[in-house]
Motif scaffolding. Structure first.
Motif, PDB file in Angstrom:
ATOM      1  N   TYR A 160     -11.141 -80.240  34.648  1.00  0.00           N
ATOM      2  CA  TYR A 160     -10.225 -80.993  35.519  1.00  0.00           C
ATOM      3  C   TYR A 160      -9.617 -82.182  34.781  1.00  0.00           C
ATOM      4  CZ  TYR A 160     -11.736 -78.321  39.574  1.00  0.00           C
ATOM      5  OH  TYR A 160     -11.987 -77.310  40.454  1.00  0.00           O
TER       6      TYR A 160
ATOM      7  N   THR B 206      -6.713 -78.368  44.432  1.00  0.00           N
ATOM      8  CA  THR B 206      -6.689 -77.052  43.802  1.00  0.00           C
ATOM      9  C   THR B 206      -7.532 -76.077  44.620  1.00  0.00           C
ATOM     10  OG1 THR B 206      -8.557 -77.739  42.420  1.00  0.00           O
ATOM     11  CG2 THR B 206      -6.338 -77.956  41.468  1.00  0.00           C
TER      12      THR B 206
ATOM     13  N   LEU C 128      -0.477 -76.820  40.605  1.00  0.00           N
ATOM     14  CA  LEU C 128      -0.279 -77.762  41.709  1.00  0.00           C
ATOM     15  C   LEU C 128       0.588 -78.942  41.279  1.00  0.00           C
ATOM     16  CD1 LEU C 128      -1.073 -77.722  44.611  1.00  0.00           C
ATOM     17  CD2 LEU C 128      -3.197 -78.914  44.055  1.00  0.00           C
TER      18      LEU C 128
ATOM     19  N   SER D 211      -4.844 -73.986  37.550  1.00  0.00           N
ATOM     20  CA  SER D 211      -4.642 -74.424  38.934  1.00  0.00           C
ATOM     21  C   SER D 211      -4.107 -75.855  38.982  1.00  0.00           C
ATOM     22  CB  SER D 211      -5.947 -74.335  39.721  1.00  0.00           C
ATOM     23  OG  SER D 211      -6.367 -72.998  39.887  1.00  0.00           O
ATOM     24  N   CYS D 212      -4.605 -76.689  38.082  1.00  0.00           N
ATOM     25  CA  CYS D 212      -4.108 -78.071  38.018  1.00  0.00           C
ATOM     26  C   CYS D 212      -2.629 -78.092  37.640  1.00  0.00           C
ATOM     27  CB  CYS D 212      -4.920 -78.880  37.013  1.00  0.00           C
ATOM     28  SG  CYS D 212      -6.673 -79.074  37.439  1.00  0.00           S
TER      29      CYS D 212
ATOM     30  N   THR E 261      -9.998 -74.249  44.180  1.00  0.00           N
ATOM     31  CA  THR E 261     -11.025 -73.887  43.200  1.00  0.00           C
ATOM     32  C   THR E 261     -12.455 -74.237  43.605  1.00  0.00           C
ATOM     33  OG1 THR E 261     -10.456 -75.974  42.119  1.00  0.00           O
ATOM     34  CG2 THR E 261      -9.505 -73.966  41.187  1.00  0.00           C
TER      35      THR E 261
END
Length: 280
Positions: A119, A42, A70, A66-67, A44
């Motif tokens: 996450y 990611t 992706l 973002s997770c 990040t």
């Protein structure tokens, strides 16, 4: 494209998702062409609870988004997605190119466990602590990562003298972290370092023949052999010969059994394609 000065390119998943995806897909296509597994992360490294509040994306779930972003890219590659591993990228709170402001162990644990929990909700395959300059913050982050039950990697910022930026040798840093956390990291590695500098670091007398180096298994290579101080805030791209870099990476694979190789600052899809071709 203007980046957010607080979280860098992480915010691009909102206004420029296709542009950012084109970069990830460049690398996936190379992996698919050479039938190699690929680890993506990611965008990040600079995203945390404090930097997010200062950014224009305050109030957004940038890490979990973002997770999802992706994972959606990964799932587009039917028949190859099992070779694509999505990682959650974390970084130190301060400047990765200097160790003076690194967090102590307890503060680092409390600070980074907030991101780690996000996450875990994002369902990543692994966690990655990128360019960690100091042992204290790396230990605290590792402690937070162990609680996630997600496999994780610690990647150090290393000088060619064989030490992290805080002066801890690679061997001593690995020993210190492995002693205090369970489960231990999958392995250790370094990113944002030229492979020649990493070879010098691993072969320095303070690390040479240390059993802990069996746990050090990867590099994301910087294309410049300049020092961290010379590169920090440099406004000009420093890019050395890719073929010579790959020669040095091949040496690290042969002599140190590296399993993870790739690029960091100054590298691009041309470098990755040349590297994949050499590996196969």
């Amino acid at each position: 494209i203007e980046l957010d000065k607080h979280i860098n390119h992480a915010g691009l998943i909102y206004p420029e998702p296709d542009t950012l995806a084109s970069l990830y897909k460049q690398y996936i296509e190379i992996a698919r062409q050479y039938d190699l597994p690929i680890m993506l992360m990611t965008p990040t490294r600079r995203v945390n609870v404090e930097s997010l509040k200062l950014s224009k994306y305050n109030g957004r779930d940038v890490i979990t988004d973002s997770c999802s972003y992706l994972n959606e890219i990964k799932n587009q590659y039917i028949g190859f997605s099992d070779k694509i591993f999505v990682g959650g990228l974390l970084g130190c709170k301060g400047d990765a190119y200097q160790a003076e402001d690194a967090l102590d162990i307890e503060t680092a644990y409390a600070f980074h466990k907030v991101q780690v929990a996000e996450y875990k909700r994002g369902k990543v395959d692994f966690l990655f602590a990128g360019i960690m300059p100091a042992l204290s913050e790396a230990i605290g982050m590792a402690q937070a990562m162990t609680e996630s039950e997600i496999p994780y990697i610690i990647s150090f910022m290393i000088r060619k003298d064989g030490c992290l930026l805080d002066g801890t040798s690679i061997a001593d840093a690995i020993k210190a972290i492995d002693t205090v956390v369970s489960p231990q990291p999958i392995c250790y590695m370094s990113n944002c370092i030229h492979p020649l500098n990493l070879k010098l670091a691993l072969e320095n007398d303070i690390n040479s023949n240390a059993k802990q180096l069996n746990r050090f298994l990867g590099i994301q290579a910087n294309s410049s052999s300049l020092s961290p101080e010379e590169l920090n805030n440099c406004g000009i791209l420093k890019q050395e010969n890719f073929e010579e870099m790959i020669d040095e990476i091949s040496y690290l694979i042969e002599h140190f059994n590296f399993k993870i190789v790739g690029g960091c600052c100054g590298t691009n899809d041309t470098f990755i394609e040349k590297l994949a071709k050499r590996l196969t």
